[in-house]
Scaffold this active site. Structure first.
Site, PDB file in Angstrom:
ATOM      1  N   ASP A  27       0.851  -1.192   0.000  1.00 34.34           N
ATOM      2  CA  ASP A  27       0.000   0.000   0.000  1.00 34.34           C
ATOM      3  C   ASP A  27       0.884   1.238   0.000  1.00 34.34           C
ATOM      4  O   ASP A  27       1.666   1.445   0.938  1.00 34.34           O
ATOM      5  CB  ASP A  27      -0.911  -0.026   1.235  1.00 34.34           C
ATOM      6  CG  ASP A  27      -1.703   1.259   1.422  1.00 34.34           C
ATOM      7  OD1 ASP A  27      -1.928   1.949   0.411  1.00 34.34           O
ATOM      8  OD2 ASP A  27      -2.083   1.552   2.559  1.00 34.34           O
ATOM      9  N   ASP A  31      -4.000   3.955   2.822  1.00 33.58           N
ATOM     10  CA  ASP A  31      -5.432   3.743   3.054  1.00 33.58           C
ATOM     11  C   ASP A  31      -5.759   2.312   3.448  1.00 33.58           C
ATOM     12  O   ASP A  31      -6.924   1.956   3.621  1.00 33.58           O
ATOM     13  CB  ASP A  31      -6.252   4.158   1.825  1.00 33.58           C
ATOM     14  CG  ASP A  31      -5.999   3.286   0.603  1.00 33.58           C
ATOM     15  OD1 ASP A  31      -5.120   2.387   0.671  1.00 33.58           O
ATOM     16  OD2 ASP A  31      -6.668   3.497  -0.426  1.00 33.58           O
ATOM     17  N   ASP A  35      -2.030  -1.205  -3.732  1.00 37.22           N
ATOM     18  CA  ASP A  35      -2.331  -0.442  -4.943  1.00 37.22           C
ATOM     19  C   ASP A  35      -1.195  -0.570  -5.946  1.00 37.22           C
ATOM     20  O   ASP A  35      -0.150  -1.188  -5.677  1.00 37.22           O
ATOM     21  CB  ASP A  35      -2.601   1.021  -4.600  1.00 37.22           C
ATOM     22  CG  ASP A  35      -1.540   1.635  -3.679  1.00 37.22           C
ATOM     23  OD1 ASP A  35      -0.352   1.314  -3.869  1.00 37.22           O
ATOM     24  OD2 ASP A  35      -1.910   2.404  -2.780  1.00 37.22           O
ATOM     25  N   ASP A 104      -5.381 -10.241 -15.855  1.00 39.55           N
ATOM     26  CA  ASP A 104      -6.520 -11.129 -15.659  1.00 39.55           C
ATOM     27  C   ASP A 104      -7.622 -10.781 -16.652  1.00 39.55           C
ATOM     28  O   ASP A 104      -7.941  -9.601 -16.835  1.00 39.55           O
ATOM     29  CB  ASP A 104      -7.059 -11.005 -14.232  1.00 39.55           C
ATOM     30  CG  ASP A 104      -7.011 -12.314 -13.467  1.00 39.55           C
ATOM     31  OD1 ASP A 104      -7.563 -13.294 -13.976  1.00 39.55           O
ATOM     32  OD2 ASP A 104      -6.426 -12.353 -12.382  1.00 39.55           O
ATOM     33  N   ASP A 204      -9.991 -16.157 -16.401  1.00 34.83           N
ATOM     34  CA  ASP A 204     -10.743 -16.654 -15.263  1.00 34.83           C
ATOM     35  C   ASP A 204     -11.869 -17.581 -15.720  1.00 34.83           C
ATOM     36  O   ASP A 204     -12.637 -17.239 -16.636  1.00 34.83           O
ATOM     37  CB  ASP A 204     -11.321 -15.454 -14.506  1.00 34.83           C
ATOM     38  CG  ASP A 204     -11.951 -15.824 -13.189  1.00 34.83           C
ATOM     39  OD1 ASP A 204     -11.221 -16.280 -12.304  1.00 34.83           O
ATOM     40  OD2 ASP A 204     -13.175 -15.635 -13.046  1.00 34.83           O
ATOM     41  N   GLU A 256      -7.959 -20.632 -16.794  1.00 33.33           N
ATOM     42  CA  GLU A 256      -8.355 -21.290 -15.547  1.00 33.33           C
ATOM     43  C   GLU A 256      -9.553 -22.181 -15.865  1.00 33.33           C
ATOM     44  O   GLU A 256     -10.580 -21.696 -16.350  1.00 33.33           O
ATOM     45  CB  GLU A 256      -8.728 -20.260 -14.486  1.00 33.33           C
ATOM     46  CG  GLU A 256      -9.083 -20.911 -13.152  1.00 33.33           C
ATOM     47  CD  GLU A 256      -9.820 -19.971 -12.216  1.00 33.33           C
ATOM     48  OE1 GLU A 256      -9.633 -20.108 -10.996  1.00 33.33           O
ATOM     49  OE2 GLU A 256     -10.592 -19.123 -12.693  1.00 33.33           O
ATOM     50  N   HIS A 328      -4.219 -17.028  -5.251  1.00 31.88           N
ATOM     51  CA  HIS A 328      -5.142 -16.175  -4.496  1.00 31.88           C
ATOM     52  C   HIS A 328      -6.417 -16.900  -4.094  1.00 31.88           C
ATOM     53  O   HIS A 328      -7.172 -16.398  -3.254  1.00 31.88           O
ATOM     54  CB  HIS A 328      -5.493 -14.938  -5.327  1.00 31.88           C
ATOM     55  CG  HIS A 328      -6.270 -15.259  -6.567  1.00 31.88           C
ATOM     56  ND1 HIS A 328      -5.732 -15.976  -7.622  1.00 31.88           N
ATOM     57  CD2 HIS A 328      -7.546 -14.996  -6.920  1.00 31.88           C
ATOM     58  CE1 HIS A 328      -6.639 -16.117  -8.557  1.00 31.88           C
ATOM     59  NE2 HIS A 328      -7.759 -15.539  -8.170  1.00 31.88           N
ATOM     60  N   ASP A 329      -6.681 -18.070  -4.681  1.00 35.13           N
ATOM     61  CA  ASP A 329      -7.881 -18.844  -4.369  1.00 35.13           C
ATOM     62  C   ASP A 329      -7.595 -20.083  -3.530  1.00 35.13           C
ATOM     63  O   ASP A 329      -8.518 -20.836  -3.197  1.00 35.13           O
ATOM     64  CB  ASP A 329      -8.581 -19.291  -5.661  1.00 35.13           C
ATOM     65  CG  ASP A 329      -9.357 -18.176  -6.327  1.00 35.13           C
ATOM     66  OD1 ASP A 329      -9.804 -17.265  -5.609  1.00 35.13           O
ATOM     67  OD2 ASP A 329      -9.521 -18.214  -7.555  1.00 35.13           O
TER      68      ASP A 329
END
Length: 581
Positions: A27, A31, A35, A104, A204, A256, A328-329
């Protein structure tokens, strides 16, 4: 030189890809949300790993119902991540270091806040059939299909007074790929991104874009997946996409594809198939699931080896494998397949050895290279992912809300939740793991004081330094293109295999022997009589090991060894493929 022909080569076969989940990477503005500025600040770190490409998870404009996989505008950057100038700067910073950028592609569904859906629910001209709509009554579901996130895959829309399909969250309506206008709009968007200089797409759930058009019910004990996974027109659509947009071998197109078999995969990636570069298949990360992912058993190594060997052999002559154990999954690989206590570092190195010495393209998920682990989620309020929150809510409802209902499922949550992969990247031992100066959107794993990049950089025996060696080792053609043979398939603790690459004219065959002990106890591997060990030398190990192998290898807990024949080319570059952008 090796016996690999120029026609067999591709940059993405010889690459290692680093996956960045930007919301949790770094970050830059305090915040609490990662990012693009944070990624830019860490580009040198990525480059130091030696990787060849970055796969960037979605940064498009999104209401974040599913952490960016619900896209409201494909051609805009979400304010939480920055703006298009930030994205362009990241692209340029990566390309200046000869690191490619993969975006992605999420086109099975959009956000319900996308302009297309807003117009579709109003039945606005050509957009009326951009999504799957079924007329009916609000108390009569069109069929029994279930959402991946639980519950029905259909939601009633009061404005259109019809049902719409969403295989994921209700805020992620599925696009109607049977409509040629949808396909044309998607291809136009893809061309736009390629025109901005990206190097490929990760697609995806691309095998879910085709649905049975009459929306039949699922079979007995089915959620309807047989009607939308590898659906009736999926190869028509994917083949058309490749022909219209991706007919360039320098562009990486990785799909995927949950639920595919080896035979299914060949239809997507073989020479006579649709033309994708490779797939993310799920068999090796779902084989231990029960009725659902939160009902998982401890992985059985014999079955794990059988699955990986099947894919190695099944795509050896006609296709290409992707290599991953977490993303990430998926939960953190060292917690799921390794040992995240006393042997965290050794097992993290061992698992990295596996993914970098099999045939295929390795994908490294952020934090894997420092041995990040699953996190404790002491309360349900600490959870952020829509999938696990739905699961916990359902479990609490089933328990009629009793006080200890979350504790009943906490072990399963901490083992399998996607939030495990989404805790902040652990940079330092400072507050919030050095991820942010603010309050993070999800809590950092408390072990960041011990497991972090800063500490790993200063420790020559760290997982990070070992990963740099692994990436460098992948420069050998032998480990990219060599044939695979599984050894000792029934051994419950050892994963051992050879890689073999025939030489070109007047060149000898190159060989590798990889031996991995998946256990907390020492073991001995008796090398089979038909496996030649003469001429092999130790190339990499996660513990002290003999420089040359004998016929019996005594391995300590979670010990990994890679023995190779000396490199006949001494790493002299002699490839016709473009290794630089």
């Amino acid at each position: 030189m090796s016996g690999v022909t120029d026609d067999e080569r591709a940059w993405w076969k010889e690459a290692v890809v680093y996956q960045v989940y930007p919301k949790s990477f770094a970050d830059s503005d305090g915040d609490g949300v990662g990012d693009l500025g944070g990624v830019i600040d860490r580009v040198d770190y990525i480059d130091e790993l030696g990787v060849d490409a970055v796969w960037l998870n979605p940064v498009y404009e999104s209401p974040q119902a599913d952490n960016g996989y619900d896209i409201a505008d494909y051609r805009a950057i979400d304010d939480a991540y920055g703006d298009m100038e930030d994205w362009e700067r990241l692209r340029d910073e990566l390309h200046e270091r000869d690191v490619r950028l993969i975006m992605d592609l999420v086109v099975n569904h959009t956000s319900d806040e996308h302009e297309w859906f807003r117009k579709s629910r109003r039945e606005d001209g050509e957009y009326a059939d951009y999504y799957h709509w079924v007329e009916g009554e609000p108390d009569e579901l069109p069929n029994d299909w279930e959402s991946v996130f639980g519950g029905s895959a259909w939601s009633w829309d009061d404005e259109r007074e019809a049902w719409y399909l969403h295989l994921f969250d209700e805020k992620q309506p599925d696009l109607n790929w049977a409509n040629p206008d949808v396909r044309e709009a998607v291809y136009d968007m893809m061309e736009w991104w390629l025109g901005k200089g990206i190097d490929g797409f990760r697609m995806d759930v691309i095998n879910m874009i085709s649905k049975a058009e009459d929306y039949p019910d699922g079979g007995p004990d089915s959620d309807g997946a047989e009607h939308f996974m590898n659906g009736p027109r999926v190869h028509e659509y994917v083949g058309e996409m490749v022909e219209e947009v991706l007919d360039d071998e320098s562009v990486l197109a990785v799909g995927e594809t949950p639920g595919v078999s080896v035979d299914d995969a060949r239809e997507y990636v073989s020479e006579d198939g649709d033309g994708l570069s490779m797939l993310f298949q799920f068999e090796h990360v779902t084989f231990d699931h029960g009725e659902h992912k939160f009902d998982a058993d401890d992985p059985d190594l014999v079955e794990f080896k059988e699955i990986l060997a099947k894919w190695q052999e099944g795509l050896a002559d006609d296709g290409w494998n992707s290599l991953y154990l977490n993303n990430h999954d998926q939960p953190r690989m060292v917690s799921r397949f390794g040992s995240d206590g006393e042997y965290r570092r050794k097992s993290a190195k061992l698992l990295g050895t596996l993914t970098h010495t099999l045939g295929g393209t390795p994908f490294v998920y952020q934090g894997e290279e420092i041995g990040m682990t699953n996190a404790p989620f002491e309360t349900r309020e600490a959870l952020r992912d829509v999938e696990v929150r739905n699961y916990v809510a359902s479990a609490v409802d089933d328990a009629e809300g009793h006080a200890d209902a979350y504790e009943d499922v906490r072990e399963a949550v901490e083992a399998m939740s996607r939030d495990n992969a989404r805790t902040p990247m652990q940079w330092t031992d400072e507050a919030h793991a050095g991820f942010t100066d603010g309050d993070p959107w999800i809590d950092a794993n408390p072990n960041y004081a011990e497991v972090n990049v800063s500490r790993a950089r200063d420790d020559p025996d760290s997982v990070l330094h070992y990963y740099r060696d692994l990436v460098a080792l992948r420069e050998r053609d032998l480990l990219v293109y060599g044939d695979f043979e599984l050894l000792a398939p029934d051994d419950p603790d050892l994963f051992a295999y050879t890689r073999t690459l025939a030489g070109g004219d007047d060149e000898s065959t190159e060989r590798a022997l990889v031996v991995l002990n998946f256990d907390d106890e020492p073991t001995t591997f008796e090398v089979p009589a038909d496996v030649t060990v003469d001429g092999l030398e130790l190339a990499l190990a996660n513990d002290d090991a003999p420089a040359v192998p004998g016929r019996a290898l005594d391995l300590g807990p979670w010990e990994a060894r890679v023995y190779l024949t000396p490199d006949p080319e001494a790493q002299a570059p002699d490839s016709a493929i473009d290794t630089e952008r």
